[in-house]
Design an enzyme around this catalytic site. Structure first.
Site, PDB file in Angstrom:
ATOM      1  N   ASP A 170      11.185   4.181  -5.820  1.00 30.81           N
ATOM      2  CA  ASP A 170      10.363   2.975  -5.654  1.00 30.81           C
ATOM      3  C   ASP A 170      11.220   1.724  -5.839  1.00 30.81           C
ATOM      4  OD1 ASP A 170       8.213   1.223  -5.320  1.00 30.81           O
ATOM      5  OD2 ASP A 170       7.528   1.418  -7.394  1.00 30.81           O
ATOM      6  N   GLY A 210       0.799  -1.227   0.000  1.00 33.63           N
ATOM      7  CA  GLY A 210       0.000   0.000   0.000  1.00 33.63           C
ATOM      8  C   GLY A 210       0.827   1.270   0.000  1.00 33.63           C
TER       9      GLY A 210
HETATM   10 CA    CA Z   1       6.186   0.136  -4.704  1.00 37.04          CA
END
Ligand code: CA
Length: 692
Positions: A334, A210
């Protein structure tokens, strides 16, 4: 006198003097140790010894080491050409299928999309039970990366699985009946669960995801029998003003600076990988990216932001962090370290090292000492632009200036899709190689204008509009065979697309991998030569497994195109000529010795009432339309696919209305009754395994 359960009466003195040579004693004592089936007997000792149970695939990565290597070698580099589809099971679902099945005693347990759990006969593909946890469909809005699930865990007569909406379920392995369920997340926040649970010392370990929308990462241990929460370990600190749950969180908070990360959640979600070393009694958990992605928003004063993008080693009894290694300090791209981790013991420079290996999204292949987390080595396994190298002294990456997109645009490799993502790699102790589903995708990053946390939306702090640039660049993938000791490539097999499936290595000198473009392949594990190929009917992203049933080796793959790149990859993720129907394909060696006359006779009569239609089809149709109705990939239609009703079919076949297209009429040979029987036969064939 002593009565043995087998019925023999033996003189007591004889029993004791002849104990070691009394064959009947084997009968006396063996049954108690073997009572029940494998899953009933699957306790902590059995999980620790899963490697010795070569017939079954008992935990997510087959063993606690997560090597995904099978000692089976019935199917090998010499006979692989005889590998054929044994059965196919369609899940009836069309979204991404990411599960690694668990297989025990000829029963296969796996998940499809929407957290639905299936148990099927592993020899025939017949469904035994199905459990649909009825995940509310609106949960999809919270899911960054499709409504996927990576599989179940088995332990002491039960199957454990987690749901997209954050529940952990315990089911009876025999019936699929729900025994208990607990909610593992705060449902007011955008948490999702897609990972497979792991079982360690009577506890079920599960994390969550999330971090794209904004949550605080953690993982939890639940009592396997009762479902009670035993411990919970947070991976990033909460609001310092509210105090800290642990010493680790207090220390971690000192590495965050200047932002209000707790409002967004901070991230660091543990959404996939775990491994366990029973000897060291350490559980390893991989953690994900920051919330938001952009560190300039999240922690503008700098800092490493522990424990983002890290491998954590924790005590499985209380969840206390024993050591950590952060692959991407202050991650802003990320670059999760949730990718699959493998444990192995190597001799490096004359010294035995207990190592843990990972190829996280950031593009470096890491070998760490798993006793204390020190770096053994790290090298680039794909193109990496954000860092020059990992400094062997400090264990830290040396960042390339400008790649952190603090001011303006940055073109970066790898990307949020990773040099390698969740698709599991495998390690063969025989070849000493790691088989990585690697990929080359170009990333473009820019900070979002006027970043502000918006509940319920994506909160990455980056401008997704620049993603449109992605679709103009070629993205590719390859199967990479990597030597982890030398830290270098040994061979690669290139693919036109990224986002290919996970891998399986076997003692048959084979590596198996499914592909984005809907194929299932096998390679010589040493040389990389492709030895075998079949069609999967849909894009493959999951990893294969192998097992024995009735002494025969099978290879299975869960197939179903989907997941993050398939949904978001635009032009680069387009696959032509394959379907979207999720399925399990199971392969076995065909017996290519000539069948007996009796066996042929039996085959010819096995179709019962359909045999007349079958006989007519083979007499008049099969020479062009294919034996058993299976067309041979030419321009002549596969009649199992035909959607024309019987009336039209009869007109075409008997009156020759498509004669100008090359389909002559058969009116002089066939009656309406005959075409009816042929049509029934084709409809029957369309329901059989392998039908299009
Ligand atoms: Ca991610």
């Amino acid at each position: 006198m002593f009565r043995c359960p087998a019925g023999a009466t033996i003189a007591r003195s004889l029993l004791f003097t002849a104990f070691s040579i009394c064959a009947l004693c084997i009968v006396c004592f063996a049954p108690a140790a073997q009572a029940g089936n494998t899953i009933e007997r699957l306790d902590d000792a059995a999980l620790r010894n899963a490697d010795r149970d070569t017939a079954n695939w008992l935990s997510h990565g087959r063993t606690y080491s997560e090597q995904r290597f099978s000692p089976l070698n019935q199917i090998n580099d010499r006979n692989i050409r005889k590998l054929q589809l044994a059965w196919e099971f369609k899940t009836g679902q069309t979204r991404g299928h990411e599960a690694t099945p668990i297989v025990a005693d000829g029963v296969m347990y796996f998940t499809g999309a929407w957290s639905v759990i299936f148990a099927v006969n592993a020899v025939t593909g017949e469904m035994i039970w199905k459990h649909d946890p009825e995940v509310p469909k609106e949960t999809a809005q919270k899911a960054c990366c499709d409504v996927v699930n990576r599989g179940v865990a088995a332990y002491r007569e039960r199957i454990y699985s987690a749901t997209l909406d954050g529940r952990l379920l315990a089911l009876d392995a025999t019936t699929g009946k729900l025994e208990w369920e607990v909610v593992t997340v705060d449902r007011s926040k955008p948490y999702t669960v897609t990972g497979a649970p792991r079982i360690v010392k009577g506890k079920v370990i599960i994390g969550n995801g999330g971090a794209e929308l904004g949550v605080r990462g953690y993982f939890s241990a639940y009592h396997a029998t009762t479902g009670e929460l035993v411990w919970r370990t947070y991976t990033v600190p909460g609001d310092p003003a509210a105090g800290f749950e642990s010493e680790a969180m207090e220390k971690a908070a000192q590495t965050w600076s200047g932002g209000e990360w707790w409002k967004v959640g901070g991230g660091g979600t543990a959404w996939d990988s775990m491994a366990y070393d029973p000897e060291l009694d350490l559980l390893y958990v991989g953690t994900g990216n920051g919330s938001p992605w952009s560190r300039h928003e999240r922690s503008p004063g700098g800092g490493d932001n522990l424990y983002l993008s890290s491998i954590l080693a924790v005590d499985p009894d209380d969840g206390v962090i024993q050591w950590h290694y952060q692959t991407t300090p202050g991650d802003t791209w990320d670059f999760t370290a949730t990718q699959h981790m493998i444990l192995a013991d190597f001799t490096i420079e004359g010294e035995t090292r207990k190592v843990i290996m990972q190829a996280p999204k950031n593009g470096f292949f890491y070998v760490l000492d798993r006793t204390d987390g020190t770096l053994v080595s790290a090298e680039k396994y794909v193109t990496v632009t954000w860092a020059d190298r990992v400094d062997p002294e400090t264990g830290r990456p040396v960042e390339v200036p400008g790649q952190d997109f603090k001011d303006g645009l940055a073109v970066v490799k790898p990307t949020p899709f990773g040099g390698h993502n969740w698709q599991p790699m495998s390690f063969s102790p025989k070849t000493g190689l790691v088989y990585i589903p690697a990929q080359e995708v170009l990333g473009v990053y820019r900070r979002g204008d006027d970043y502000e946390y918006r509940p319920g939306q994506w909160n990455t702090g980056t401008d997704f509009n620049v993603y449109s640039l992605l679709t103009r660049h070629v993205a590719t993938g390859h199967l990479l065979a990597w030597d982890p000791i030398q830290q270098k490539e040994i061979w690669r097999h290139p693919y036109a697309m990224p986002w290919n499936g996970g891998t399986l290595a076997t003692a048959g000198n084979l590596v198996f991998q499914g592909t984005a473009d809907g194929r299932f392949l096998a390679f010589n594990a040493e040389t990389g030569k492709q030895l075998w190929e079949d069609h999967a009917g849909t894009g493959v992203i999951a990893a294969p497994v192998t097992f024995l049933a009735d002494g025969k080796q099978y290879v299975s793959i869960v197939a179903g195109w989907g997941g993050a790149f398939a949904l978001a990859g635009g032009e680069a993720a387009k696959v032509s000529n394959v379907g979207t129907a999720g399925r399990v394909l199971t392969f076995a060696l065909v017996d290519d010795s000539a069948p007996s006359n009796d066996a042929i006779e039996e085959l010819l009569t096995a179709e019962g009432a359909l045999q007349d239609g079958e006989r007519l089809f083979h007499k008049y149709c099969a020479v062009c339309h294919g034996a058993s109705g299976v067309a041979g990939g030419t321009s002549i239609p596969d009649l199992r696919r035909t959607t024309v009703p019987y009336s039209a079919f009869d007109v075409i076949v008997r009156q020759g209305t498509l004669a100008t297209e090359g389909m002559p009429g058969f009116g002089q040979y066939l009656t309406p009754e005959g075409t009816r029987l042929i049509k029934d036969y084709l409809e029957h064939q369309a329901t059989r395994p392998g039908a299009p």
